[in-house]
Design a protein around this motif. Structure first.
Motif, mmCIF file in Angstrom:
data_model
loop_
_atom_site.group_PDB
_atom_site.id
_atom_site.type_symbol
_atom_site.label_atom_id
_atom_site.label_comp_id
_atom_site.label_asym_id
_atom_site.label_seq_id
_atom_site.Cartn_x
_atom_site.Cartn_y
_atom_site.Cartn_z
ATOM 1 N N LEU A 1 0.823 -1.207 0.000
ATOM 2 C CA LEU A 1 0.000 0.000 0.000
ATOM 3 C C LEU A 1 0.861 1.262 0.000
ATOM 4 O O LEU A 1 0.523 2.248 -0.661
ATOM 5 N N LEU A 2 1.971 1.235 0.718
ATOM 6 C CA LEU A 2 2.901 2.365 0.744
ATOM 7 C C LEU A 2 3.521 2.576 -0.640
ATOM 8 O O LEU A 2 3.538 3.695 -1.163
ATOM 9 N N GLU A 3 3.986 1.508 -1.229
ATOM 10 C CA GLU A 3 4.625 1.567 -2.548
ATOM 11 C C GLU A 3 3.663 2.063 -3.628
ATOM 12 O O GLU A 3 4.046 2.812 -4.525
ATOM 13 N N GLN A 4 2.396 1.661 -3.526
ATOM 14 C CA GLN A 4 1.400 2.054 -4.529
ATOM 15 C C GLN A 4 0.787 3.431 -4.269
ATOM 16 O O GLN A 4 -0.050 3.891 -5.037
ATOM 17 N N GLY A 5 1.182 4.088 -3.160
ATOM 18 C CA GLY A 5 0.714 5.434 -2.876
ATOM 19 C C GLY A 5 -0.609 5.526 -2.150
ATOM 20 O O GLY A 5 -1.184 6.608 -2.050
ATOM 21 N N PHE A 6 -1.114 4.411 -1.638
ATOM 22 C CA PHE A 6 -2.377 4.452 -0.900
ATOM 23 C C PHE A 6 -2.195 5.001 0.515
ATOM 24 O O PHE A 6 -3.146 5.486 1.109
ATOM 25 N N VAL A 7 -0.991 4.889 1.059
ATOM 26 C CA VAL A 7 -0.700 5.398 2.398
ATOM 27 C C VAL A 7 0.639 6.135 2.374
ATOM 28 O O VAL A 7 1.489 5.878 1.525
ATOM 29 N N GLY A 8 0.794 7.027 3.340
ATOM 30 C CA GLY A 8 2.060 7.745 3.487
ATOM 31 C C GLY A 8 2.856 7.272 4.677
ATOM 32 O O GLY A 8 4.056 7.529 4.775
ATOM 33 N N LYS A 9 2.172 6.587 5.598
ATOM 34 C CA LYS A 9 2.829 6.075 6.808
ATOM 35 C C LYS A 9 2.269 4.704 7.148
ATOM 36 O O LYS A 9 1.158 4.355 6.766
ATOM 37 N N ILE A 10 3.064 3.980 7.919
ATOM 38 C CA ILE A 10 2.663 2.665 8.413
ATOM 39 C C ILE A 10 2.821 2.672 9.925
ATOM 40 O O ILE A 10 3.864 3.082 10.445
ATOM 41 N N LEU A 11 1.790 2.219 10.635
ATOM 42 C CA LEU A 11 1.860 2.020 12.078
ATOM 43 C C LEU A 11 1.925 0.520 12.331
ATOM 44 O O LEU A 11 1.011 -0.211 11.941
ATOM 45 N N LEU A 12 3.009 0.072 12.947
ATOM 46 C CA LEU A 12 3.160 -1.330 13.326
ATOM 47 C C LEU A 12 2.798 -1.447 14.797
ATOM 48 O O LEU A 12 3.331 -0.713 15.631
ATOM 49 N N THR A 13 1.880 -2.354 15.129
ATOM 50 C CA THR A 13 1.435 -2.499 16.507
ATOM 51 C C THR A 13 1.837 -3.859 17.059
ATOM 52 O O THR A 13 2.108 -4.789 16.304
ATOM 53 N N GLY A 14 1.849 -3.947 18.356
ATOM 54 C CA GLY A 14 2.057 -5.242 18.995
ATOM 55 C C GLY A 14 3.180 -5.250 20.008
ATOM 56 O O GLY A 14 4.282 -4.785 19.732
ATOM 57 N N GLY A 15 2.861 -5.787 21.171
ATOM 58 C CA GLY A 15 3.822 -5.920 22.259
ATOM 59 C C GLY A 15 4.626 -7.189 22.126
ATOM 60 O O GLY A 15 4.834 -7.702 21.028
ATOM 61 N N LYS A 16 5.054 -7.707 23.271
ATOM 62 C CA LYS A 16 5.947 -8.863 23.198
ATOM 63 C C LYS A 16 5.577 -9.957 24.180
ATOM 64 O O LYS A 16 4.952 -9.718 25.197
ATOM 65 N N ALA A 17 6.019 -11.128 23.799
ATOM 66 C CA ALA A 17 5.945 -12.275 24.699
ATOM 67 C C ALA A 17 7.285 -12.344 25.434
ATOM 68 O O ALA A 17 8.288 -11.793 24.962
ATOM 69 N N PRO A 18 7.333 -12.999 26.571
ATOM 70 C CA PRO A 18 8.596 -13.083 27.304
ATOM 71 C C PRO A 18 9.706 -13.689 26.440
ATOM 72 O O PRO A 18 9.520 -14.688 25.757
#
Length: 179
Positions: free
Chosen positions: A60-77
Motif C-alpha cells: 500500500l505504501l509503494e502504490q501510494g495508498f498510504v504515506g505512513k505505516i503504524l506497526l502495533t504489537g507488544g511482546k511475549a517473554p
C-alpha cells in the motif's frame, strides 16, 4: 444454547464479507496503514502471519495508498515486540523507515484499537483514512472492536495462505473471541 450461538457466530464470520474489496481505498499520503500485531517465532523471526501483514502495508505504501505505516504489537517473554520485529522485517526489505511508527505496548486487538483512538487520532496527527491490515479471519473481530471505540476505518486483508486445518482453527478461535 451456547454451542448454537457459537455455530451461528461461525456462520456469520464465514458469510459476512469483510474482505478488502468492500472498501474503496483512495491514494493519499495522509492515509495510514495500521498493521495489527501477530506472532513472533523463536529467534525474533516474524511468523508468516506477521510478515504477510507487513508485506500488505509495504504494498500500500509503494502504490501510494498510504504515506505512513503504524506497526502495533507488544511482546511475549524472551522475544522482541511484534512491532519491532515487523519494523526490522520492513527495514530489511528496503522501506524508508521514517515512514514507520512503532507501537510496542499493546497485547491484544482491543489494546491496539484503544491506542489508535488515544494516540493516533490527536490534533498533532492528522490522517484521512486509517487502513487496518490483518488476515481475513481476524477482520470481523477487529472491525467490531473498532466500532466500539468509534473508529472510522477501512481494511485491507493480507495475503496469507493457510491450509484447511489452520483456516478452521482460526475461524473457530475468532468465532469464540467475537462471541
Amino acid at each position: 444454547m451456547l454451542i448454537l450461538l457459537l455455530i451461528l457466530t461461525l456462520i456469520y464470520i464465514d458469510n459476512v464479507g469483510y474482505a478488502s474489496g468492500r472498501w474503496i481505498l483512495n491514494k493519499s499520503q495522509k492515509n495510514i496503514a495500521v498493521v495489527l500485531g501477530a506472532a513472533v517465532w523463536s529467534g525474533n523471526i516474524p511468523s508468516p502471519t506477521l510478515s504477510s501483514r507487513v508485506d500488505k502495508a509495504l504494498e500500500l505504501l509503494e502504490q501510494g495508498f498510504v504515506g505512513k505505516i503504524l506497526l502495533t504489537g507488544g511482546k511475549a517473554p524472551g522475544e522482541l515486540p511484534e512491532s519491532e520485529v515487523g519494523y526490522e522485517y520492513a527495514r530489511v526489505k528496503g522501506v524508508d523507515t521514517s515512514k514507520i511508527i512503532i507501537e510496542n505496548l499493546s497485547s491484544s486487538t482491543a489494546d491496539q484499537m484503544k491506542w489508535i483512538k488515544d494516540n493516533l487520532l490527536t490534533n498533532t496527527n492528522s490522517c484521512e483514512d486509517i487502513i487496518l491490515i490483518s488476515d481475513a479471519y481476524h477482520l470481523p473481530r477487529a472491525i467490531e472492536i473498532s466500532k466500539f471505540y468509534k473508529l472510522d476505518i477501512k481494511v485491507a486483508e493480507s495475503v496469507h495462505k493457510q491450509d484447511f486445518r489452520d483456516k478452521i482453527a482460526n475461524k473457530i478461535r475468532e468465532s469464540i473471541a467475537l462471541f
